[in-house]
Scaffold this active site. Structure first.
Site, PDB file in Angstrom:
ATOM      1  N   HIS A 138       0.797  -1.236   0.000  1.00 44.52           N
ATOM      2  CA  HIS A 138       0.000   0.000   0.000  1.00 44.52           C
ATOM      3  C   HIS A 138       0.823   1.276   0.000  1.00 44.52           C
ATOM      4  CE1 HIS A 138       0.944  -0.197   4.298  1.00 44.52           C
ATOM      5  NE2 HIS A 138       0.662   1.090   4.343  1.00 44.52           N
TER       6      HIS A 138
HETATM    7  C1  UD1 Z   1      -1.760   5.641   6.167  1.00 48.34           C
HETATM    8  C2  UD1 Z   1      -0.401   5.996   6.757  1.00 48.34           C
HETATM    9  C3  UD1 Z   1       0.560   4.838   6.562  1.00 48.34           C
HETATM   10  C4  UD1 Z   1      -0.012   3.538   7.087  1.00 48.34           C
HETATM   11  C5  UD1 Z   1      -1.359   3.307   6.420  1.00 48.34           C
HETATM   12  C6  UD1 Z   1      -2.017   2.013   6.889  1.00 48.34           C
HETATM   13  C7  UD1 Z   1       0.157   8.403   6.568  1.00 48.34           C
HETATM   14  C8  UD1 Z   1       1.012   9.376   5.871  1.00 48.34           C
HETATM   15  N1  UD1 Z   1       0.195   7.142   6.076  1.00 48.34           N
HETATM   16  O1  UD1 Z   1      -1.584   5.533   4.752  1.00 48.34           O
HETATM   17  O2  UD1 Z   1       1.760   5.114   7.273  1.00 48.34           O
HETATM   18  O3  UD1 Z   1       0.861   2.475   6.801  1.00 48.34           O
HETATM   19  O4  UD1 Z   1      -2.195   4.423   6.735  1.00 48.34           O
HETATM   20  O5  UD1 Z   1      -3.178   1.772   6.199  1.00 48.34           O
HETATM   21  O6  UD1 Z   1      -0.516   8.745   7.523  1.00 48.34           O
HETATM   22  N2  UD1 Z   1      -9.138   5.076   2.490  1.00 48.34           N
HETATM   23  C9  UD1 Z   1     -10.356   4.470   2.565  1.00 48.34           C
HETATM   24  N3  UD1 Z   1     -10.875   4.199   3.799  1.00 48.34           N
HETATM   25  C10 UD1 Z   1     -10.241   4.502   4.949  1.00 48.34           C
HETATM   26  C11 UD1 Z   1      -8.995   5.144   4.856  1.00 48.34           C
HETATM   27  C12 UD1 Z   1      -8.456   5.420   3.633  1.00 48.34           C
HETATM   28  O7  UD1 Z   1     -10.977   4.163   1.554  1.00 48.34           O
HETATM   29  O8  UD1 Z   1     -10.767   4.201   6.032  1.00 48.34           O
HETATM   30  C13 UD1 Z   1      -8.546   5.356   1.180  1.00 48.34           C
HETATM   31  C14 UD1 Z   1      -8.858   6.736   0.680  1.00 48.34           C
HETATM   32  O9  UD1 Z   1      -9.084   6.663  -0.682  1.00 48.34           O
HETATM   33  C15 UD1 Z   1      -7.578   7.507   0.942  1.00 48.34           C
HETATM   34  C16 UD1 Z   1      -6.516   6.426   0.788  1.00 48.34           C
HETATM   35  O10 UD1 Z   1      -7.140   5.229   1.254  1.00 48.34           O
HETATM   36  O11 UD1 Z   1      -7.417   8.571   0.062  1.00 48.34           O
HETATM   37  C17 UD1 Z   1      -5.278   6.690   1.581  1.00 48.34           C
HETATM   38  O12 UD1 Z   1      -5.595   6.872   2.979  1.00 48.34           O
HETATM   39  P1  UD1 Z   1      -4.614   7.751   3.937  1.00 48.34           P
HETATM   40  O13 UD1 Z   1      -5.018   7.639   5.346  1.00 48.34           O
HETATM   41  O14 UD1 Z   1      -4.432   9.112   3.365  1.00 48.34           O
HETATM   42  O15 UD1 Z   1      -3.212   7.057   3.792  1.00 48.34           O
HETATM   43  P2  UD1 Z   1      -2.835   5.509   3.773  1.00 48.34           P
HETATM   44  O16 UD1 Z   1      -2.315   5.232   2.415  1.00 48.34           O
HETATM   45  O17 UD1 Z   1      -3.906   4.648   4.311  1.00 48.34           O
END
Ligand code: UD1
Length: 365
Positions: A207
């Site tokens: 991811h």
């Molecule tokens: C975040 C953390 C990363 C961790 C990861 C675990 C940061 C910079 N990164 O990255 O260190 O390893 O979480 O998962 O904080 N989304 C959903 N549902 C959710 C959450 C996210 O659909 O409940 C999708 C959204 O499209 C979002 C994307 O995932 O834009 C990324 O989510 P985000 O929290 O920004 O970063 P992660 O890639 O999950």
């Protein structure tokens, strides 16, 4: 009772880290509160973890959701400042390296009379392109008490000029949760469909933006997993970000040979890792968990902020830059090395007592 200590969690990898800290605070009768920033909000990314880990409902839910880094960080800061101004705790405890960690540390640092404890301080990948590395370095700089998970972390902090008096070795809180819940994960067992493949299948997760936001890199990884699937069943629980990139880049055909799943809950993932022949991942948490479980792990990254998982544990880094053959050969070699018993490769302080040591260090400071 007003909270002396506010504990912050925001995203999936935070939940298993706050659970032992909350338990130790409760055990010592310290008034505390839990803030969920809402960085992760789906049932599969958040609520399922609260259920599996038996964490009580947060006292504040900031509901920030997904956005660009700047917007997400800013939203957490605005909402968390309101909580801190009304609560005025003595301590804010932040864990790990996600955007919510840095955002809350930054707010607390600018309000008088509040001290910050960072659990999992001092990890460094040396890769400044990782958002997590920025979050780690800045959170450590802002924190009054740096609670380290491994001895190398203390060296990293001192190299950055941080005074030793701010650093305490706590050990790995994530492993407290693993050791507490491993019996329950084992009792729950594997899905029936996997039973014939026990000790033979591969669990893969990917991811990180550096792996999934570029079509070529993601394609190499999925092709390599597809080749491995010729020999072993390959399970791929998909993070929402990865799923959306696969669709965007039209890579769905590369999933055909893989056993693609929804993101797993905590107990399910633990049971899968425990019964796997190999973990292939770019997650920090899985590198640590597989080391304690004694299961070989191949990490799809150029560097790791958790070098003890390589020097003492069962982890190897994939040859860089990754190629299909490079990943497949490294995966086969890692599987040949085989497993070691649970705990046999665990570094110092990865023993189930890290949450207690962290809380005792806070209370003594
Ligand atoms: C975040 C953390 C990363 C961790 C990861 C675990 C940061 C910079 N990164 O990255 O260190 O390893 O979480 O998962 O904080 N989304 C959903 N549902 C959710 C959450 C996210 O659909 O409940 C999708 C959204 O499209 C979002 C994307 O995932 O834009 C990324 O989510 P985000 O929290 O920004 O970063 P992660 O890639 O999950």
């Amino acid at each position: 009772m007003t909270a002396r200590i506010l504990v912050v969690a925001g995203a999936r990898p935070n939940f298993m880290k706050v659970a032992p800290v909350l338990a130790a605070l409760t055990g010592r009768g310290v008034a505390h509160g839990l803030v969920h920033t809402g960085q992760h909000y789906d049932d599969a990314m958040s609520d399922a973890f609260f259920r599996d880990l038996a964490i009580r409902a947060p006292d504040w839910h900031l509901g920030v959701g997904s956005a660009s880094h700047a917007v997400q960080t800013a939203r957490v800061m605005e909402a968390f400042e309101r909580v801190l101004v009304s609560e005025r705790p003595e301590w804010v405890v932040v864990v790990g390296d996600v955007n919510s960690t840095l955002a809350c540390a930054l707010v607390a640092a600018k309000l008088p009379g509040i001290r910050i404890a960072h659990v999992e301080a001092g990890l460094r990948s040396g890769d400044w392109t990782m958002p997590e590395e920025v979050n780690r370095v800045l959170t450590d700089r802002l924190s009054h008490l740096l609670l380290t998970p491994s001895r190398d972390a203390e060296q990293n902090l001192m190299r950055e000029g941080i005074d030793r008096s701010r650093i305490r070795f706590a050990g790995n809180v994530m492993i407290d949760t693993l050791l507490r819940l491993l019996p329950r994960a084992r009792a729950r067992g594997l899905p029936e469909s996997l039973a014939p493949d026990r000790d033979r299948f591969v669990v893969a997760t990917v991811h990180r933006p550096s792996n999934v936001d570029h079509a070529e890199r993601l394609q190499v990884i999925l092709r390599a997993l597809g080749e491995l699937a010729g020999e072993r069943r390959v399970l791929l629980p998909l993070h929402p970000r990865t799923l959306s990139r696969i669709r965007e880049f039209g890579l769905q055909p590369l999933l055909e040979r893989l056993d693609v799943r929804e993101p797993c809950g905590y107990l399910e993932m633990l049971a899968l890792q425990d019964a796997a022949a190999l973990v292939v991942t770019d997650s920090g948490g899985l590198q640590e968990e597989s080391t304690v479980l004694g299961v070989p792990c191949l990490t799809l990254r150029e560097s790791t902020e958790r070098p003890v998982t390589v020097s003492e544990g069962t982890n190897t880094l994939v040859p860089w830059p990754p190629t299909v053959d490079g990943i497949v050969v490294a995966a086969i070699q890692a599987m040949r090395r085989g497993r070691v018993p649970v705990g046999a490769a665990a570094p110092e302080g990865w023993d189930g007592r890290a949450g207690e040591r962290a809380v005792d260090a806070i209370l003594a400071s």
